[in-house]
Design an enzyme around this catalytic site. Structure first.
Site, PDB file in Angstrom:
ATOM      1  N   HIS A   1     -25.035 -17.917 -25.433  1.00 23.98           N
ATOM      2  CA  HIS A   1     -26.428 -17.545 -24.691  1.00 23.98           C
ATOM      3  C   HIS A   1     -27.317 -17.596 -25.052  1.00 23.98           C
ATOM      4  O   HIS A   1     -28.713 -17.966 -24.827  1.00 23.98           O
ATOM      5  CB  HIS A   1     -25.405 -15.889 -23.787  1.00 23.98           C
ATOM      6  CG  HIS A   1     -26.618 -16.616 -22.248  1.00 23.98           C
ATOM      7  ND1 HIS A   1     -27.083 -17.134 -21.581  1.00 23.98           N
ATOM      8  CD2 HIS A   1     -27.713 -15.569 -22.355  1.00 23.98           C
ATOM      9  CE1 HIS A   1     -27.750 -16.747 -20.217  1.00 23.98           C
ATOM     10  NE2 HIS A   1     -27.586 -15.991 -20.600  1.00 23.98           N
TER      11      HIS A   1
ATOM     12  N   ASP B   1     -32.491 -19.113 -19.373  1.00 24.73           N
ATOM     13  CA  ASP B   1     -31.799 -18.185 -18.567  1.00 24.73           C
ATOM     14  C   ASP B   1     -32.173 -17.601 -17.489  1.00 24.73           C
ATOM     15  O   ASP B   1     -32.484 -18.703 -16.436  1.00 24.73           O
ATOM     16  CB  ASP B   1     -31.293 -16.824 -19.349  1.00 24.73           C
ATOM     17  CG  ASP B   1     -30.695 -15.548 -18.049  1.00 24.73           C
ATOM     18  OD1 ASP B   1     -29.088 -15.696 -18.355  1.00 24.73           O
ATOM     19  OD2 ASP B   1     -30.850 -14.086 -17.466  1.00 24.73           O
TER      20      ASP B   1
END
Length: 378
Positions: free
Chosen positions: A356, A118
């Protein structure tokens, strides 16, 4: 503070990093100088704890593995939790300096690999870009890196075509029939920390829902590249990326879950979720949100033009979940990473049934992909 539920062999440590922080990190493996070192960098809203499934797995493969709470997060101190603090300390090259300081505090002069997820993938990429002599290889998870901001000779303050298109697309979101706003601009604003910290569903349940929605378990459809960089294309993203204009993130999560049955997570236990809710309950989100404010600051981005034209020339790889919309959040980013940003990109791997939070959702597959990359002689 709560005792972290760590596996045997994982140690919690603290040290000053020479850049104003007393860093907290988790580590595993043999710390002697001859053991190759790996640094794991988390994203938002995460912690060093987010790498709990990688620490021992990589250590057992012969590495000394270190995962810090980065500036603004967790049990690392020395940063100021105020919205109006000096944003320069959260500029990307200073976040790199934080990591360099930790490496130096550990008595090392080089790192076998820096791995980021991320927003941490951006920090890891900048580490490899600025100091390839220290960070000898790079693994980016979930978030493609497109390179430093460009510098135009003769017109250094004029935005390039790509930047103009992005600015127009973001501005155009508010003019859509269903007015929208981009989550990064919301995170950069004055209200995000209080709205999420005091979520009406409670912080614990807000985080449960947020993690759920961005996981494979919460995906409505298989992500795909957006056709172009326009407001209409960006509006196709899930609402946790392109939000309704009149609500904050905690309300966005509540609305998204209103018509769903939130089933128990197969990858995030209640014990692990408690770590996140208690740590962010204690610190708030402002430290992490300052990363977004710095990243959306035109002045600070212009400062990073010093590195314009540089590429990442150490061996690198990209790993993401097949169900992660974040890979496609910025149209063209994946292609730009391959074409422009990384001159020695060894592989791109997409992990099935992962969203994610790929290293937490499918740790065995991610660990295998990382070890395959690391054992290629990188």
């Amino acid at each position: 503070m709560m005792t972290l539920p760590l596996e045997p062999g994982v140690r919690a440590c603290y040290s000053d990093n020479g850049n104003g922080l007393r860093i907290h990190w988790l580590e595993a493996g043999d710390p002697r100088p001859e053991t190759p070192m790996i640094v794991l960098l988390h994203g938002f809203p995460e912690l060093a704890f987010s790498w709990r499934h990688q620490l021992n797995a990589l250590a057992q493969a012969g590495f000394y593995v270190v995962a810090p709470d980065q500036r603004g997060y967790g049990r690392t101190t020395g940063w100021i939790a105020e919205a109006d603090t000096d944003l320069g300390t959260f500029r990307m090259d200073n976040l790199v300096r934080d990591v360099l300081g930790l490496v130096q505090a550990l008595g090392r002069t080089s790192v076998h690999a820096v791995v980021g997820h991320d927003f941490g993938a951006h920090v890891a990429a900048w580490c490899a870009l600025i100091r390839p002599d220290v960070f000898r290889s790079l693994a980016m998870l979930a978030t493609p890196f497109t390179g430093p901001p460009p510098f135009r000779l003769g017109a250094p303050d004029a935005p390039d075509l790509r930047s103009r298109q992005l600015a127009e697309a973001l501005a155009g979101l508010s003019a859509l029939e269903r007015p929208r706003k981009h989550y990064q601009l919301y995170y950069s604003g004055p209200d995000a920390n209080a709205e999420m910290h005091a979520a009406r569903q409670g912080l614990h349940e807000f985080l449960r829902g947020y993690y759920y929605l961005k996981s494979a378990q919460g995906a409505d459809e298989r992500p795909e590249p957006l056709p172009d960089l326009t407001a209409q294309s960006l509006a196709r993203l899930p609402t946790y990326y392109v939000m309704d204009a009149d609500v904050g993130m905690s309300e966005t999560v509540a609305r998204s879950l209103a018509q769903r049955e939130l089933r128990p997570s197969p990858w995030l236990s209640d014990e692990a979720l408690c770590v996140y809710s208690q740590e962010f309950g204690r610190t708030g989100f402002q430290g992490g949100l300052l990363w977004y404010r710095a990243a959306t600051s035109r002045e600070l981005q212009q400062g990073l033009q010093l590195y314009a034209g540089l590429t990442i020339d150490v061996p690198s790889c990209f790993i993401a979940g097949e169900q992660d919309w974040g890979v496609h959040m910025l149209p063209g980013a994946l292609d730009a990473m391959h074409r422009d940003a990384c001159s020695r990109l060894v592989s791109s791997r997409f992990i099935a049934d992962a969203g994610h939070w790929v290293q937490q959702e499918k740790p065995e597959a991610v660990n295998a992909a990382l070890l395959d990359f690391l054992n290629r002689g990188c």
